[in-house]
Motif scaffolding. Sequence first.
Motif, PDB file in Angstrom:
ATOM      1  N   THR A   1     -47.017  15.923  -6.675  1.00  0.00           N
ATOM      2  CA  THR A   1     -47.672  17.076  -6.055  1.00  0.00           C
ATOM      3  C   THR A   1     -49.161  16.796  -5.978  1.00  0.00           C
ATOM      4  O   THR A   1     -49.795  16.488  -6.997  1.00  0.00           O
ATOM      5  CB  THR A   1     -47.447  18.345  -6.899  1.00  0.00           C
ATOM      6  OG1 THR A   1     -46.039  18.508  -7.092  1.00  0.00           O
ATOM      7  CG2 THR A   1     -48.032  19.574  -6.215  1.00  0.00           C
ATOM      8  N   LEU A   2     -49.669  16.882  -4.769  1.00  0.00           N
ATOM      9  CA  LEU A   2     -51.104  16.650  -4.609  1.00  0.00           C
ATOM     10  C   LEU A   2     -51.814  17.993  -4.489  1.00  0.00           C
ATOM     11  O   LEU A   2     -51.495  18.783  -3.607  1.00  0.00           O
ATOM     12  CB  LEU A   2     -51.373  15.805  -3.352  1.00  0.00           C
ATOM     13  CG  LEU A   2     -52.828  15.370  -3.184  1.00  0.00           C
ATOM     14  CD1 LEU A   2     -53.144  14.189  -4.100  1.00  0.00           C
ATOM     15  CD2 LEU A   2     -53.138  15.003  -1.734  1.00  0.00           C
ATOM     16  N   SER A   3     -52.756  18.250  -5.407  1.00  0.00           N
ATOM     17  CA  SER A   3     -53.631  19.407  -5.245  1.00  0.00           C
ATOM     18  C   SER A   3     -54.888  18.899  -4.560  1.00  0.00           C
ATOM     19  O   SER A   3     -55.470  17.907  -5.003  1.00  0.00           O
ATOM     20  CB  SER A   3     -54.029  19.992  -6.605  1.00  0.00           C
ATOM     21  OG  SER A   3     -52.876  20.320  -7.343  1.00  0.00           O
ATOM     22  N   ALA A   4     -55.270  19.580  -3.493  1.00  0.00           N
ATOM     23  CA  ALA A   4     -56.426  19.089  -2.740  1.00  0.00           C
ATOM     24  C   ALA A   4     -57.411  20.218  -2.477  1.00  0.00           C
ATOM     25  O   ALA A   4     -57.060  21.400  -2.533  1.00  0.00           O
ATOM     26  CB  ALA A   4     -55.969  18.464  -1.428  1.00  0.00           C
ATOM     27  N   ASP A   5     -58.656  19.810  -2.231  1.00  0.00           N
ATOM     28  CA  ASP A   5     -59.753  20.749  -1.966  1.00  0.00           C
ATOM     29  C   ASP A   5     -59.757  21.068  -0.475  1.00  0.00           C
ATOM     30  O   ASP A   5     -60.049  20.207   0.354  1.00  0.00           O
ATOM     31  CB  ASP A   5     -61.074  20.071  -2.399  1.00  0.00           C
ATOM     32  CG  ASP A   5     -62.275  20.990  -2.226  1.00  0.00           C
ATOM     33  OD1 ASP A   5     -62.169  21.993  -1.485  1.00  0.00           O
ATOM     34  OD2 ASP A   5     -63.325  20.686  -2.828  1.00  0.00           O
ATOM     35  N   HIS A   6     -59.426  22.308  -0.129  1.00  0.00           N
ATOM     36  CA  HIS A   6     -59.273  22.671   1.288  1.00  0.00           C
ATOM     37  C   HIS A   6     -60.592  22.647   2.045  1.00  0.00           C
ATOM     38  O   HIS A   6     -60.618  22.638   3.274  1.00  0.00           O
ATOM     39  CB  HIS A   6     -58.611  24.056   1.407  1.00  0.00           C
ATOM     40  CG  HIS A   6     -57.671  24.160   2.576  1.00  0.00           C
ATOM     41  ND1 HIS A   6     -57.892  23.526   3.774  1.00  0.00           N
ATOM     42  CD2 HIS A   6     -56.478  24.811   2.716  1.00  0.00           C
ATOM     43  CE1 HIS A   6     -56.913  23.802   4.608  1.00  0.00           C
ATOM     44  NE2 HIS A   6     -56.017  24.571   3.986  1.00  0.00           N
ATOM     45  N   ARG A   7     -61.685  22.634   1.329  1.00  0.00           N
ATOM     46  CA  ARG A   7     -62.970  22.538   2.021  1.00  0.00           C
ATOM     47  C   ARG A   7     -63.131  21.155   2.645  1.00  0.00           C
ATOM     48  O   ARG A   7     -63.814  20.979   3.635  1.00  0.00           O
ATOM     49  CB  ARG A   7     -64.128  22.775   1.040  1.00  0.00           C
ATOM     50  CG  ARG A   7     -64.134  24.160   0.418  1.00  0.00           C
ATOM     51  CD  ARG A   7     -65.150  24.261  -0.695  1.00  0.00           C
ATOM     52  NE  ARG A   7     -64.870  23.297  -1.754  1.00  0.00           N
ATOM     53  CZ  ARG A   7     -65.619  23.146  -2.845  1.00  0.00           C
ATOM     54  NH1 ARG A   7     -66.699  23.892  -3.007  1.00  0.00           N
ATOM     55  NH2 ARG A   7     -65.296  22.252  -3.755  1.00  0.00           N
ATOM     56  N   LEU A   8     -62.507  20.157   2.019  1.00  0.00           N
ATOM     57  CA  LEU A   8     -62.667  18.777   2.468  1.00  0.00           C
ATOM     58  C   LEU A   8     -61.531  18.325   3.368  1.00  0.00           C
ATOM     59  O   LEU A   8     -61.739  17.549   4.293  1.00  0.00           O
ATOM     60  CB  LEU A   8     -62.734  17.841   1.249  1.00  0.00           C
ATOM     61  CG  LEU A   8     -63.970  17.971   0.371  1.00  0.00           C
ATOM     62  CD1 LEU A   8     -63.776  17.178  -0.921  1.00  0.00           C
ATOM     63  CD2 LEU A   8     -65.196  17.454   1.119  1.00  0.00           C
TER      64      LEU A   8
ATOM     65  N   ALA B   1     -63.426  11.513  -2.356  1.00  0.00           N
ATOM     66  CA  ALA B   1     -64.721  12.024  -1.937  1.00  0.00           C
ATOM     67  C   ALA B   1     -65.097  13.239  -2.782  1.00  0.00           C
ATOM     68  O   ALA B   1     -64.297  13.723  -3.575  1.00  0.00           O
ATOM     69  CB  ALA B   1     -64.667  12.401  -0.457  1.00  0.00           C
ATOM     70  N   SER B   2     -66.331  13.669  -2.627  1.00  0.00           N
ATOM     71  CA  SER B   2     -66.787  14.871  -3.329  1.00  0.00           C
ATOM     72  C   SER B   2     -67.367  15.853  -2.322  1.00  0.00           C
ATOM     73  O   SER B   2     -67.957  15.451  -1.321  1.00  0.00           O
ATOM     74  CB  SER B   2     -67.897  14.537  -4.333  1.00  0.00           C
ATOM     75  OG  SER B   2     -67.423  13.675  -5.317  1.00  0.00           O
ATOM     76  N   PHE B   3     -67.200  17.122  -2.650  1.00  0.00           N
ATOM     77  CA  PHE B   3     -67.801  18.170  -1.816  1.00  0.00           C
ATOM     78  C   PHE B   3     -69.212  18.441  -2.296  1.00  0.00           C
ATOM     79  O   PHE B   3     -69.483  18.495  -3.493  1.00  0.00           O
ATOM     80  CB  PHE B   3     -66.964  19.449  -1.951  1.00  0.00           C
ATOM     81  CG  PHE B   3     -67.549  20.616  -1.213  1.00  0.00           C
ATOM     82  CD1 PHE B   3     -67.231  20.832   0.128  1.00  0.00           C
ATOM     83  CD2 PHE B   3     -68.437  21.489  -1.845  1.00  0.00           C
ATOM     84  CE1 PHE B   3     -67.777  21.909   0.814  1.00  0.00           C
ATOM     85  CE2 PHE B   3     -68.987  22.561  -1.157  1.00  0.00           C
ATOM     86  CZ  PHE B   3     -68.658  22.776   0.173  1.00  0.00           C
ATOM     87  N   SER B   4     -70.141  18.562  -1.348  1.00  0.00           N
ATOM     88  CA  SER B   4     -71.463  19.065  -1.719  1.00  0.00           C
ATOM     89  C   SER B   4     -71.903  20.002  -0.618  1.00  0.00           C
ATOM     90  O   SER B   4     -71.345  19.974   0.480  1.00  0.00           O
ATOM     91  CB  SER B   4     -72.466  17.921  -1.890  1.00  0.00           C
ATOM     92  OG  SER B   4     -72.943  17.520  -0.627  1.00  0.00           O
ATOM     93  N   ASP B   5     -72.887  20.828  -0.915  1.00  0.00           N
ATOM     94  CA  ASP B   5     -73.328  21.799   0.086  1.00  0.00           C
ATOM     95  C   ASP B   5     -73.878  21.115   1.321  1.00  0.00           C
ATOM     96  O   ASP B   5     -73.838  21.654   2.413  1.00  0.00           O
ATOM     97  CB  ASP B   5     -74.389  22.731  -0.522  1.00  0.00           C
ATOM     98  CG  ASP B   5     -73.748  23.669  -1.543  1.00  0.00           C
ATOM     99  OD1 ASP B   5     -72.521  23.894  -1.430  1.00  0.00           O
ATOM    100  OD2 ASP B   5     -74.466  24.137  -2.451  1.00  0.00           O
ATOM    101  N   GLU B   6     -74.391  19.899   1.120  1.00  0.00           N
ATOM    102  CA  GLU B   6     -74.981  19.182   2.253  1.00  0.00           C
ATOM    103  C   GLU B   6     -73.914  18.476   3.084  1.00  0.00           C
ATOM    104  O   GLU B   6     -74.157  18.073   4.205  1.00  0.00           O
ATOM    105  CB  GLU B   6     -76.003  18.150   1.780  1.00  0.00           C
ATOM    106  CG  GLU B   6     -77.299  18.754   1.255  1.00  0.00           C
ATOM    107  CD  GLU B   6     -77.145  19.348  -0.135  1.00  0.00           C
ATOM    108  OE1 GLU B   6     -76.408  18.741  -0.948  1.00  0.00           O
ATOM    109  OE2 GLU B   6     -77.709  20.428  -0.393  1.00  0.00           O
ATOM    110  N   GLY B   7     -72.759  18.261   2.490  1.00  0.00           N
ATOM    111  CA  GLY B   7     -71.717  17.569   3.235  1.00  0.00           C
ATOM    112  C   GLY B   7     -70.823  16.789   2.306  1.00  0.00           C
ATOM    113  O   GLY B   7     -70.963  16.839   1.085  1.00  0.00           O
ATOM    114  N   ILE B   8     -69.918  16.049   2.924  1.00  0.00           N
ATOM    115  CA  ILE B   8     -68.946  15.297   2.132  1.00  0.00           C
ATOM    116  C   ILE B   8     -69.569  13.992   1.639  1.00  0.00           C
ATOM    117  O   ILE B   8     -70.311  13.341   2.374  1.00  0.00           O
ATOM    118  CB  ILE B   8     -67.670  15.045   2.957  1.00  0.00           C
ATOM    119  CG1 ILE B   8     -66.617  14.315   2.127  1.00  0.00           C
ATOM    120  CG2 ILE B   8     -67.962  14.271   4.231  1.00  0.00           C
ATOM    121  CD1 ILE B   8     -65.235  14.332   2.756  1.00  0.00           C
ATOM    122  N   ILE B   9     -69.299  13.663   0.391  1.00  0.00           N
ATOM    123  CA  ILE B   9     -69.813  12.415  -0.173  1.00  0.00           C
ATOM    124  C   ILE B   9     -68.638  11.474  -0.384  1.00  0.00           C
ATOM    125  O   ILE B   9     -67.756  11.734  -1.205  1.00  0.00           O
ATOM    126  CB  ILE B   9     -70.527  12.668  -1.517  1.00  0.00           C
ATOM    127  CG1 ILE B   9     -71.680  13.641  -1.324  1.00  0.00           C
ATOM    128  CG2 ILE B   9     -71.007  11.346  -2.127  1.00  0.00           C
ATOM    129  CD1 ILE B   9     -72.210  14.216  -2.628  1.00  0.00           C
TER     130      ILE B   9
END
Lengths: 328, 417
Positions: free
Chosen positions: B385-392, B268-276
């Motif tokens: 090792t998984l690097s992940a986006d903590h926002r998502l 998925a991708s992070f966007s200001d409007e929400g998760i894509i």
Amino acid sequence: MAEMTYRDALNMALKEEMRRDPSVVVWGEDVALYEGSFKVTRGLLAEFGEGRVKDTPISENTIVGVAVGSALGGLRPAVELMTVNFALLAMDQIINHMAKIRSMFGGQATLPIVVRAPGGGGSQLGAQHSQSLEAFFMHCPGIYVAVPSTPSDAKGLLKSAIRDNNPVMFLEHELLYNSKGEVPEDEDFTVPLGKAHIMREGKDVTIIAYSRMSILALAAAAELEKEGISCEVVDLRTLTPLDTATFTASVKKTGRAVVVSECWRTCGVGAEITSLLYENCFDSLLAPVQRVSGLDVPMPYSRKIEKLCIPQVEDAVKAVKEVLSQKY
Amino acid sequence: MATEIIMPKLSDTMEEGVLVSWKKSTGERVERGDIIAEVQTDKANMELESFASGILLEIRAKAGDVVAVGTVIAIVGDAGEKPEIKLAAEGERREIAVETPLMREEKAAVPEQDKTGGATGKVAVAAAGEEKASPLVRRLAREKGIDLGEVQGTGPDGRILRENLEKYIEVREKAPQEKPALPGRTAPEVSVVAGKPQPFSRMRAAIARNVTSSWHGIPHFCVRMSVDMGEAEALRRGLKERGIPLSINDLIIKAAAMALEKYPVLNASFSDEGIIFHPETNVGIAVSVEGGLLVPVVRGCEKLSLKEIAEISRGLIERAGQGTISEHDITGGTFTVSNLGMFGVEEFSAIIHPNQAAILAVAAILDTVVIRDNRVVNARMMQVTLSADHRLVDGVDAAKFLSELKKILETPCAMLV
């Protein structure tokens, strides 16, 4: 071979077939004593007599109706309608009887009829006498439609039409009667119905035409050749049977097509050919098929405006350039 | 009338290009389609075609110049003609729209010409499968197995003409023999002077931009796990014996794609409007090339068999090495695998690719002593090792994903069905 006019080639075909087969008979308005309005029946009365060459009253429905009846009785009528415009008065006999009897009677009767009719525009004869009605006949199953473009084809196709056991609408173009060409004098020479003619080979684009429009297509091709554009010209010769195989093979080769017909555009011959191209050659097309046709208007009388309503060489040239443009 | 030739925007990230060399000089006749210059973008070297015919009246950028996208670099017009076009002020540039990531092989995109003969510079790009092309061009592409999305059309609205396709095929078929310059290699040569800054290659600069923006913009966290690769190696050997060669990395791509299917939040991708969420699983593979790094993308992994993944990734890696990779090959990724196993690396973590949720860093498979059923045994262990986006996602999502990945790799027959 001899050089002769389209008119004389037709006359030769009639004479040869009447000599060959005594059941071939001719009638129509002014075809006997006056030898035809366009002189196609010249000399027939003198050679074959009143028994086989007859002037009729001005009743087109009768001309065709009597042909239907006498064909059922064993004759092979090759009748003339003074122009195709008057065929409209005989439409009931043509469409409801001539076209249908063979199949309605399960093939028990044959109708070896030829209805010759000159047509086309370009002589300032006004809206009612300048029509190209071939699409009407092509639309109706049960009749053949021949549309010769050259003197040689005129002779060969007429002979085939007379010998064929199916009814044939034989549509001559009034502006072609004086055109000249080499014609085989051989009595056995015929041109088969349903076999298109590649008049000119080319590689860039296929121009599909018939009758006078084939001659126009050749002129356009000659003009375009000067600019290095190579056109293939396919002359259909007959609209029914239609030689789909020949023109689709050509378009598969060139990838581009222009269809030229003198009739009206809407539901015209060009529309039918174009549909067949999309159905059969879709994967080979580099550009949309272009139609060049008569305008959808009753023909104006004014010479200049009439010219605008009938396809001209430059219209075909323009259409070819369009399909060859950088856009596709 | 005179036509401006501008620096085209050849990729979605391109902001400027290096004018590597001019192939025509002032006063020379050029025909539409002639190669007039070579341009280096941040990704590859491309040839710039003229989209007008005439005389090359004026050249406004020298070889070696770095030119902003949209800047007028040359004028083509009739002999003796004074360019009517107003002289662009220094640094002035046109707005260039690029709607989606553009492909475009080695061939430069040719900006569309508008009716007045002036270049709009807009390179029209259609969504996949919607490229404008005649039926014949579509058939030829189908027969040759070419995705029309990769072919740049020069007709109106980017319509792909037969000549465009033919040129593309020619280039593609020639590519393996010829040696188009490796990306990053043909930068204007500079002499190395110690202590003085050397200009970055386009590729280096692009990498710098991307990782900086990711590192600053994405709150990373890492989760590590060990995977027993014994079974996976056995499977790989078995398939190889049956004539199906594949790499450990192919197995990891497949396993990751399967795990992502179960945990789509990592695809998925992070966007200001929400998760894509992305409908396709497009796994990027980090490939080291001279002068930097390329990340070619294996598209639609969720639908691909192991064998297909292996074939596609082999082709991508090969093209990356040869420098024949296309823009299309390196865009559109939704997840990335970075494997340093071949260097014996024991473990590492990676920086997430912009617009992605996670990246998997894969280390070497090493003989390791483990205790199993109360016995000391030798196992073939690999650290991931998984690097992940903590926002998502949170740690638990990353852990679940890695557990799934581990399960698949340790029972690899799951990848065959």
